[in-house]
Write an enzyme that holds these catalytic residues in place. Structure first.
Site, PDB file in Angstrom:
ATOM      1  N   LYS A 148      49.302  -8.909  79.481  1.00 30.33           N
ATOM      2  CA  LYS A 148      49.084  -8.902  80.497  1.00 30.33           C
ATOM      3  C   LYS A 148      50.111  -8.323  81.412  1.00 30.33           C
ATOM      4  CE  LYS A 148      47.067 -11.139  84.535  1.00 30.33           C
ATOM      5  NZ  LYS A 148      47.539 -10.634  85.996  1.00 30.33           N
TER       6      LYS A 148
ATOM      7  N   ARG B 250      50.582 -29.406  95.301  1.00 29.44           N
ATOM      8  CA  ARG B 250      51.439 -28.560  94.290  1.00 29.44           C
ATOM      9  C   ARG B 250      52.270 -30.013  93.436  1.00 29.44           C
ATOM     10  NH1 ARG B 250      51.798 -26.063 100.092  1.00 29.44           N
ATOM     11  NH2 ARG B 250      51.898 -24.386  99.887  1.00 29.44           N
TER      12      ARG B 250
ATOM     13  N   ASP C  63      56.265 -20.330 103.972  1.00 30.27           N
ATOM     14  CA  ASP C  63      55.993 -21.212 105.286  1.00 30.27           C
ATOM     15  C   ASP C  63      56.547 -20.825 106.640  1.00 30.27           C
ATOM     16  OD1 ASP C  63      54.772 -23.780 103.136  1.00 30.27           O
ATOM     17  OD2 ASP C  63      56.883 -22.459 102.680  1.00 30.27           O
TER      18      ASP C  63
ATOM     19  N   VAL D 108      58.226 -25.204  94.322  1.00 32.60           N
ATOM     20  CA  VAL D 108      59.158 -24.775  93.622  1.00 32.60           C
ATOM     21  C   VAL D 108      60.613 -25.788  94.302  1.00 32.60           C
ATOM     22  CG1 VAL D 108      58.708 -24.299  96.218  1.00 32.60           C
ATOM     23  CG2 VAL D 108      60.045 -22.323  94.530  1.00 32.60           C
TER      24      VAL D 108
ATOM     25  N   HIS E 135      58.740 -27.797 100.942  1.00 35.55           N
ATOM     26  CA  HIS E 135      57.535 -26.100 100.361  1.00 35.55           C
ATOM     27  C   HIS E 135      56.055 -27.021  99.894  1.00 35.55           C
ATOM     28  CE1 HIS E 135      54.998 -23.528  99.752  1.00 35.55           C
ATOM     29  NE2 HIS E 135      54.947 -23.018  98.783  1.00 35.55           N
TER      30      HIS E 135
ATOM     31  N   TYR F 224      62.862 -11.003  75.971  1.00 31.76           N
ATOM     32  CA  TYR F 224      64.426 -11.418  76.814  1.00 31.76           C
ATOM     33  C   TYR F 224      65.885 -11.223  76.109  1.00 31.76           C
ATOM     34  CZ  TYR F 224      61.527 -15.324  78.077  1.00 31.76           C
ATOM     35  OH  TYR F 224      60.955 -16.885  79.156  1.00 31.76           O
TER      36      TYR F 224
ATOM     37  N   ASP G  48      55.319 -11.510  80.311  1.00 33.39           N
ATOM     38  CA  ASP G  48      54.442 -13.236  80.696  1.00 33.39           C
ATOM     39  C   ASP G  48      53.850 -13.914  79.252  1.00 33.39           C
ATOM     40  OD1 ASP G  48      52.187 -13.554  82.564  1.00 33.39           O
ATOM     41  OD2 ASP G  48      51.422 -14.273  80.661  1.00 33.39           O
TER      42      ASP G  48
ATOM     43  N   ALA H 235      56.924 -17.876 108.094  1.00 33.69           N
ATOM     44  CA  ALA H 235      56.478 -15.961 108.212  1.00 33.69           C
ATOM     45  C   ALA H 235      55.095 -16.869 108.358  1.00 33.69           C
ATOM     46  CB  ALA H 235      56.187 -15.404 106.534  1.00 33.69           C
ATOM     47  N   ARG H 236      54.942 -18.013 107.685  1.00 30.25           N
ATOM     48  CA  ARG H 236      53.266 -18.270 108.188  1.00 30.25           C
ATOM     49  C   ARG H 236      53.157 -19.036 109.420  1.00 30.25           C
ATOM     50  NH1 ARG H 236      51.647 -21.209 102.693  1.00 30.25           N
ATOM     51  NH2 ARG H 236      49.857 -19.153 101.743  1.00 30.25           N
TER      52      ARG H 236
ATOM     53  N   THR I 109      46.980 -17.710  96.504  1.00 26.01           N
ATOM     54  CA  THR I 109      47.848 -16.614  97.518  1.00 26.01           C
ATOM     55  C   THR I 109      49.088 -16.665  96.187  1.00 26.01           C
ATOM     56  OG1 THR I 109      48.842 -18.604  98.029  1.00 26.01           O
ATOM     57  CG2 THR I 109      47.188 -19.158  98.872  1.00 26.01           C
TER      58      THR I 109
ATOM     59  N   VAL J  24      50.555 -14.176  91.543  1.00 26.38           N
ATOM     60  CA  VAL J  24      52.125 -13.857  92.304  1.00 26.38           C
ATOM     61  C   VAL J  24      52.556 -13.237  91.628  1.00 26.38           C
ATOM     62  CG1 VAL J  24      53.521 -15.595  92.978  1.00 26.38           C
ATOM     63  CG2 VAL J  24      51.866 -16.515  93.110  1.00 26.38           C
TER      64      VAL J  24
ATOM     65  N   VAL K  60      59.624 -19.566  91.800  1.00 24.21           N
ATOM     66  CA  VAL K  60      58.329 -18.951  92.847  1.00 24.21           C
ATOM     67  C   VAL K  60      57.965 -20.299  92.194  1.00 24.21           C
ATOM     68  CG1 VAL K  60      56.846 -17.838  93.258  1.00 24.21           C
ATOM     69  CG2 VAL K  60      59.456 -16.913  93.333  1.00 24.21           C
TER      70      VAL K  60
HETATM   71  P1  6V0 Z   1      48.373 -17.709  87.181  1.00 20.09           P
HETATM   72  O1  6V0 Z   1      47.440 -16.338  87.996  1.00 20.09           O
HETATM   73  O2  6V0 Z   1      47.828 -18.480  86.500  1.00 20.09           O
HETATM   74  O3  6V0 Z   1      49.757 -16.804  86.975  1.00 20.09           O
HETATM   75  C1  6V0 Z   1      50.837 -17.825  85.748  1.00 20.09           C
HETATM   76  C2  6V0 Z   1      50.995 -16.751  85.255  1.00 20.09           C
HETATM   77  O4  6V0 Z   1      52.271 -17.734  83.950  1.00 20.09           O
HETATM   78  C3  6V0 Z   1      49.519 -16.459  83.579  1.00 20.09           C
HETATM   79  O5  6V0 Z   1      49.666 -14.704  83.688  1.00 20.09           O
HETATM   80  C4  6V0 Z   1      51.107 -17.068  82.564  1.00 20.09           C
HETATM   81  O6  6V0 Z   1      50.109 -16.425  81.389  1.00 20.09           O
HETATM   82  C5  6V0 Z   1      51.935 -16.936  82.626  1.00 20.09           C
HETATM   83  N1  6V0 Z   1      52.950 -17.809  81.690  1.00 20.09           N
HETATM   84  C6  6V0 Z   1      52.513 -19.287  81.307  1.00 20.09           C
HETATM   85  N2  6V0 Z   1      53.529 -20.443  80.730  1.00 20.09           N
HETATM   86  C7  6V0 Z   1      54.053 -18.883  80.713  1.00 20.09           C
HETATM   87  C8  6V0 Z   1      55.996 -18.858  80.008  1.00 20.09           C
HETATM   88  N3  6V0 Z   1      55.841 -19.984  79.127  1.00 20.09           N
HETATM   89  N4  6V0 Z   1      56.159 -17.737  79.798  1.00 20.09           N
HETATM   90  C9  6V0 Z   1      56.073 -16.471  80.679  1.00 20.09           C
HETATM   91  N5  6V0 Z   1      54.776 -16.203  81.620  1.00 20.09           N
HETATM   92  C10 6V0 Z   1      53.662 -17.591  81.216  1.00 20.09           C
HETATM   93  O7  6V0 Z   1      49.169 -18.777  88.562  1.00 20.09           O
HETATM   94  P2  6V0 Z   1      49.699 -17.656  90.385  1.00 20.09           P
HETATM   95  O8  6V0 Z   1      50.561 -16.131  90.022  1.00 20.09           O
HETATM   96  O9  6V0 Z   1      48.629 -17.716  91.333  1.00 20.09           O
HETATM   97  O10 6V0 Z   1      51.208 -18.648  90.384  1.00 20.09           O
HETATM   98  C11 6V0 Z   1      51.855 -18.542  90.092  1.00 20.09           C
HETATM   99  C12 6V0 Z   1      53.642 -19.796  90.581  1.00 20.09           C
HETATM  100  O11 6V0 Z   1      53.128 -19.154  92.099  1.00 20.09           O
HETATM  101  C13 6V0 Z   1      51.776 -21.061  90.459  1.00 20.09           C
HETATM  102  O12 6V0 Z   1      53.232 -22.038  90.321  1.00 20.09           O
HETATM  103  C14 6V0 Z   1      51.910 -20.769  91.883  1.00 20.09           C
HETATM  104  O13 6V0 Z   1      51.328 -22.380  92.749  1.00 20.09           O
HETATM  105  C15 6V0 Z   1      53.599 -20.499  92.748  1.00 20.09           C
HETATM  106  N6  6V0 Z   1      53.055 -20.174  93.862  1.00 20.09           N
HETATM  107  C16 6V0 Z   1      54.457 -19.900  94.455  1.00 20.09           C
HETATM  108  C17 6V0 Z   1      54.392 -20.050  95.871  1.00 20.09           C
HETATM  109  C18 6V0 Z   1      55.887 -20.248  97.087  1.00 20.09           C
HETATM  110  O14 6V0 Z   1      55.186 -20.379  97.600  1.00 20.09           O
HETATM  111  N7  6V0 Z   1      56.256 -20.762  96.320  1.00 20.09           N
HETATM  112  C19 6V0 Z   1      53.357 -19.345  96.219  1.00 20.09           C
HETATM  113  C20 6V0 Z   1      51.907 -18.918  95.944  1.00 20.09           C
HETATM  114  C21 6V0 Z   1      52.179 -19.210  94.557  1.00 20.09           C
END
Ligand code: 6V0
Length: 315
Positions: free
Chosen positions: A42, A90, A150, A124, A177, A67, A37, A152-153, A232, A16, A120
């Protein structure tokens, strides 16, 4: 610290966060974008890869930082945290991600951050509430992407069903959400024409069945996509871009973002999505759209679901 209106940060550079950064690079909304991150490599890799698109999009600075680098941003977007695995809801993510937020949000707060915090990560609504409490920032400056995705979907599904431009569809998913979200059908219209009339005009004679099927499809979108590709990210990245656009341009657009509720629709002290006027200063006001009795009851149930989870948190 005084914020720079052309600077933003993305914390969490997974699926994301990376898609969001890529989308923001193309948007030209910011001249500086900082990526953070827990896995610093990464963030560095994503910044380099996305940076290679800048010659095609226009100048900006994108880099991996810490930070101290983000304290003067106008928007900090938090996408850090675990995502849903197939068959997980979620709400199953709450403990893991609240713990992650406890390590992130105080770092922002202690640097006297003056910008907007855009949450996000899932769940959420819960994390928006948690981020507000942990940061102590004014409520209007802590928002969640909520049901912007949602909605937009929903517009996309309706546009396909009705064979009409999704931008002419006025409709909202409200509430959580997640699984208790509500399609606000009673206020849905297509350029002023009530949905049921438009359905009939397009030859669909069973409006209640159509609406039920479409609402279910929208609610289950994330589960369907995750079952196929394990995450997603494009839709949410565009949703975040739209929210940022509204803030940076001080548009005062009405978006279903997640915010702390204070009595509107009888809902108190919980974050969920209602159509809200959003400006450069953050939340301006909620919009009292018309809801049927059934929709109102479902909205209160959605709020109760979220409140029960908040009550179990150690904040
Ligand atoms: P991912 O690909 O696992 O990425 C998460 C990232 O967070 C990784 O790169 C981790 O290294 C990093 N991370 C973990 N802990 C820390 C920290 N303390 N400080 C900094 N970075 C950290 O997950 P993805 O990107 O797929 O999803 C991220 C989050 O977005 C999840 O909680 C999903 O459920 C959420 N989404 C929310 C949506 C929305 O509509 N609000 C939609 C899609 C996903």
């Amino acid at each position: 610290m005084k914020n720079n209106p052309k600077k933003a940060a993305v914390i969490g550079c997974g699926f994301v966060g990376a898609a969001t950064a890529f989308t923001l690079m193309q948007s030209k909304l910011f001249s500086e974008l900082v990526l953070l991150d827990a896995n610093h490599d990464k963030a560095v890799g994503e910044a380099e890869d996305i940076g290679h698109g800048i010659p095609f999009a226009g100048e900006m600075d994108i880099y991996a930082g810490d930070y101290d680098d983000i304290a003067d941003c106008s928007i900090i977007i938090v996408t850090a945290g675990a995502n849903q695995k197939p068959n997980e809801t979620r709400l199953d993510l709450v403990q893991k991600n609240v713990a992650i937020y406890k390590s992130i949000i105080p770092e922002i707060a202690k640097r006297n951050y003056e910008g907007i915090l855009l949450i996000v990560s899932n769940p959420v609504d819960i994390l928006t509430y948690v981020a507000q409490k942990l940061s102590g920032l004014p409520e209007r400056r802590v928002i969640g992407s909520g049901t912007v995705l949602d909605t937009a979907r929903l517009k996309y599904a309706l546009s396909q069903h009705l064979n009409v431009d999704s931008r002419n569809i006025h409709s909202f998913i409200i509430g959580e959400h997640g699984d208790s979200e509500i399609a606000a059908w009673s206020s849905t219209n297509i350029s002023g024409v009530p949905l049921d009339d438009f359905l009939e005009m397009r030859g669909h004679m069973h409006p209640d069945m159509d609406k039920q099927e479409i609402a279910e499809k929208v609610k289950n979108s994330a589960y369907d996509i995750i079952a196929k590709k394990h995450a997603t990210y494009y839709g949410i990245a565009m949703s975040v871009r739209r929210i940022c656009e509204c803030i940076v341009r001080d548009e005062k657009s009405i978006l279903p973002i997640s915010t702390v509720m204070h009595g509107d629709f009888g809902i108190e002290d919980v974050c969920l999505s209602m159509p809200t006027i959003l400006s450069a200063e953050g939340v301006e006001t909620h919009i009292p759209i018309e809801l049927s009795e059934k929709e109102h009851t479902s909205l209160k149930k959605s709020a109760d679901t979220l409140k029960n989870i908040i009550a179990g948190l150690d904040l």
